[in-house]
Design an enzyme around this catalytic site. Structure first.
Site, mmCIF file in Angstrom:
data_model
loop_
_atom_site.group_PDB
_atom_site.id
_atom_site.type_symbol
_atom_site.label_atom_id
_atom_site.label_comp_id
_atom_site.label_asym_id
_atom_site.label_seq_id
_atom_site.Cartn_x
_atom_site.Cartn_y
_atom_site.Cartn_z
ATOM 1 N N TYR A 11 -44.859 21.140 1.885
ATOM 2 C CA TYR A 11 -46.018 20.865 1.022
ATOM 3 C C TYR A 11 -45.657 19.920 -0.135
ATOM 4 O O TYR A 11 -46.192 18.809 -0.236
ATOM 5 C CB TYR A 11 -46.556 22.203 0.512
ATOM 6 C CG TYR A 11 -47.662 22.120 -0.508
ATOM 7 C CD1 TYR A 11 -48.678 21.179 -0.400
ATOM 8 C CD2 TYR A 11 -47.693 23.008 -1.582
ATOM 9 C CE1 TYR A 11 -49.705 21.130 -1.338
ATOM 10 C CE2 TYR A 11 -48.706 22.973 -2.516
ATOM 11 C CZ TYR A 11 -49.717 22.026 -2.389
ATOM 12 O OH TYR A 11 -50.707 21.968 -3.326
ATOM 13 N N ILE A 12 -44.732 20.315 -0.987
ATOM 14 C CA ILE A 12 -44.426 19.473 -2.152
ATOM 15 C C ILE A 12 -43.592 18.268 -1.721
ATOM 16 O O ILE A 12 -43.836 17.132 -2.147
ATOM 17 C CB ILE A 12 -43.718 20.298 -3.256
ATOM 18 C CG1 ILE A 12 -44.576 21.532 -3.610
ATOM 19 C CG2 ILE A 12 -43.491 19.446 -4.512
ATOM 20 C CD1 ILE A 12 -43.928 22.515 -4.559
ATOM 21 N N ASN A 32 -36.091 20.854 9.028
ATOM 22 C CA ASN A 32 -35.888 21.534 10.321
ATOM 23 C C ASN A 32 -37.211 21.971 10.954
ATOM 24 O O ASN A 32 -37.226 22.574 12.029
ATOM 25 C CB ASN A 32 -34.936 22.733 10.173
ATOM 26 C CG ASN A 32 -35.507 23.827 9.280
ATOM 27 O OD1 ASN A 32 -36.662 23.760 8.846
ATOM 28 N ND2 ASN A 32 -34.707 24.845 9.007
ATOM 29 N N PHE A 73 -36.162 20.252 -1.476
ATOM 30 C CA PHE A 73 -37.380 21.068 -1.557
ATOM 31 C C PHE A 73 -37.360 22.233 -0.570
ATOM 32 O O PHE A 73 -38.295 23.032 -0.557
ATOM 33 C CB PHE A 73 -38.611 20.220 -1.208
ATOM 34 C CG PHE A 73 -38.886 19.102 -2.165
ATOM 35 C CD1 PHE A 73 -39.649 19.317 -3.300
ATOM 36 C CD2 PHE A 73 -38.399 17.825 -1.941
ATOM 37 C CE1 PHE A 73 -39.929 18.295 -4.193
ATOM 38 C CE2 PHE A 73 -38.667 16.787 -2.824
ATOM 39 C CZ PHE A 73 -39.438 17.029 -3.956
ATOM 40 N N TYR A 141 -35.999 36.078 -4.205
ATOM 41 C CA TYR A 141 -36.395 34.661 -4.164
ATOM 42 C C TYR A 141 -36.006 33.972 -5.482
ATOM 43 O O TYR A 141 -35.290 32.965 -5.496
ATOM 44 C CB TYR A 141 -37.906 34.537 -3.903
ATOM 45 C CG TYR A 141 -38.430 33.155 -4.201
ATOM 46 C CD1 TYR A 141 -38.036 32.068 -3.428
ATOM 47 C CD2 TYR A 141 -39.292 32.917 -5.283
ATOM 48 C CE1 TYR A 141 -38.484 30.783 -3.719
ATOM 49 C CE2 TYR A 141 -39.745 31.651 -5.578
ATOM 50 C CZ TYR A 141 -39.336 30.583 -4.793
ATOM 51 O OH TYR A 141 -39.775 29.312 -5.102
ATOM 52 N N PHE A 169 -44.442 25.756 -11.841
ATOM 53 C CA PHE A 169 -45.395 26.845 -11.953
ATOM 54 C C PHE A 169 -46.197 26.830 -10.634
ATOM 55 O O PHE A 169 -45.585 26.659 -9.598
ATOM 56 C CB PHE A 169 -46.160 26.735 -13.278
ATOM 57 C CG PHE A 169 -45.270 27.213 -14.413
ATOM 58 C CD1 PHE A 169 -44.113 26.505 -14.769
ATOM 59 C CD2 PHE A 169 -45.499 28.411 -15.045
ATOM 60 C CE1 PHE A 169 -43.228 26.975 -15.734
ATOM 61 C CE2 PHE A 169 -44.624 28.894 -16.028
ATOM 62 C CZ PHE A 169 -43.489 28.168 -16.362
ATOM 63 N N ASN A 170 -47.502 27.033 -10.616
ATOM 64 C CA ASN A 170 -48.175 27.167 -9.313
ATOM 65 C C ASN A 170 -48.613 25.804 -8.761
ATOM 66 O O ASN A 170 -49.601 25.236 -9.234
ATOM 67 C CB ASN A 170 -49.383 28.089 -9.451
ATOM 68 C CG ASN A 170 -48.973 29.529 -9.649
ATOM 69 O OD1 ASN A 170 -48.207 29.848 -10.573
ATOM 70 N ND2 ASN A 170 -49.425 30.406 -8.779
ATOM 71 N N ALA A 283 -47.535 44.064 -5.780
ATOM 72 C CA ALA A 283 -46.247 44.391 -6.413
ATOM 73 C C ALA A 283 -45.545 43.121 -6.891
ATOM 74 O O ALA A 283 -45.532 42.113 -6.186
ATOM 75 C CB ALA A 283 -45.360 45.126 -5.419
ATOM 76 N N GLY A 284 -44.981 43.191 -8.075
ATOM 77 C CA GLY A 284 -44.150 42.086 -8.555
ATOM 78 C C GLY A 284 -44.902 40.942 -9.219
ATOM 79 O O GLY A 284 -44.299 39.914 -9.529
#
Ligand code: UDP
Length: 330
Positions: A11-12, A32, A73, A141, A169-170, A283-284
């Site tokens: 994506y990025i 890959n 990336f 992660y 960030f997002n 969660a998290g």
């Protein structure tokens, strides 16, 4: 510059490859294709389809393509999975990255741009978040990304490596012409899932938690356009000419949006109704994460072009509307 973009079909990475070329650089892609999409990269860009941990073949590309700088990336990025299957994350995000770095150093390539994450901070005590905040990831992660950052610091001092680590960030949005965009399988990110709820591809969007200590009770995040992210990666090239330099930058707009605000903005941009249900917290998830990116703005001259969420969502919608199944539509 001759740039090896590892994860350049993701994506990025794929948006960055476009911008590298537009800026007059020569990207070469290594991916890959576990998560990347071959169609996301123009067919005339040199493309290598194997694993970044394959030391011999990476070393061969570095020499053969006369690579001057490596952008990395490629990572597994599902937080929940990193908790249930951490081995996979340490192996790919840390061990394979070390092999990539070894191949670089052994072949005299000493410039590196690394995709890091705001997840390295864990749950911040202060907002907006500065680069100087303590880093205490709350999942494997984030930990693997922090481990690589630490390794880069040591390599920079010991071996003259110059690197920039960008803490995203997002990431959101898509190329302005709608030709490439976000396509994860499985998709877990809010904006594409809200589109699917709007178009009826899923029954509804689940709002994870409505009892956070935020103005409307839902989580706040800092959504930053993928092309704005990419621009920062290229803007740092000049600085990396200096040896043994280690740079860390937060990349976000600094303006947080709640989950409810995202749903409303999608309704506004698409003109469609978004059915939603309120469910328990995931969660998290920290209640609020948003950046102070003054350092990138001052030091790199980084200017955010997509300053409001509607423009980010509009670009993502252009891609999503024509490619509801992602790259399998193209
Ligand atoms: N979120 C949500 N429903 C979903 C997916 C995400 O409410 O189906 C929320 C999530 O709890 C977080 C925000 O949307 O507060 C952004 O989540 P995303 O997974 O896109 O990115 P993250 O912040 O986890 O990297």
């Amino acid at each position: 510059m001759k740039v090896l973009v590892v994860g350049g079909a993701g994506y990025i990475g794929s948006h960055c490859v476009r911008q590298l070329r537009d800026a007059g650089h020569n990207p070469v892609v290594l991916d890959n294709l576990v998560f990347g999409h071959r169609q996301a990269v123009a067919s005339d860009i040199p493309f290598y389809d194997f694993d970044l941990g394959d030391y011999d073949r990476v070393a061969q590309i570095l020499k053969h393509e006369k690579i001057e700088i490596v952008m990395h990336f490629a990572a597994f990025a599902y937080v929940g999975e990193s908790v249930t299957d951490p081995r996979k994350y340490y192996k790919n995000n840390l061990v394979a990255t070390l092999r990539l770095l070894e191949a670089m150093l052994d072949n005299g390539v000493k410039k590196f741009v690394f995709s890091s994450t705001c997840a390295t901070y864990g749950e911040p005590d202060t907002l907006p978040m500065l680069e100087s905040l303590p880093q205490a990831p709350i999942n494997p992660y984030g930990q693997t990304k922090l481990d690589v950052e630490n390794c880069l610091k040591a390599f920079s001092q010991a071996y003259g490596l110059s690197f920039a680590a960008f803490r995203y960030f997002n990431a959101a949005g898509a190329a302005q012409d709608g030709s490439i965009g976000e396509d994860h399988n499985p998709e877990t990110h809010l904006i594409p899932l809200v589109f699917d709820a709007a178009t009826g591809r899923r029954e509804n969007i689940k709002i994870f938690g409505t009892d956070y200590s935020t103005p409307d009770g839902t989580c706040l995040r800092d959504y930053v356009h993928v092309d704005d992210l990419s621009r920062a990666h290229i803007a740092v090239f000049d600085k990396l000419k200096q040896p043994s330099l280690g740079l860390f930058y937060n990349l976000g707009t600094g303006r947080p949006y709640s989950v409810r605000e995202i749903i409303n903005a999608v309704q506004e941009v698409t003109g469609l109704n978004v059915p939603f249900v309120e469910v328990d917290r995931r969660a998290g998830d920290p209640p609020a994460l948003f950046a102070d990116s003054t350092k990138a703005q001052k030091e790199l001259g980084w200017q955010i072009q997509y300053t409001n969420i509607q423009s980010i969502i509009a670009s993502a919608w252009k891609w999503h509307k024509s490619n509801p199944n992602g790259f399998s539509d193209s």
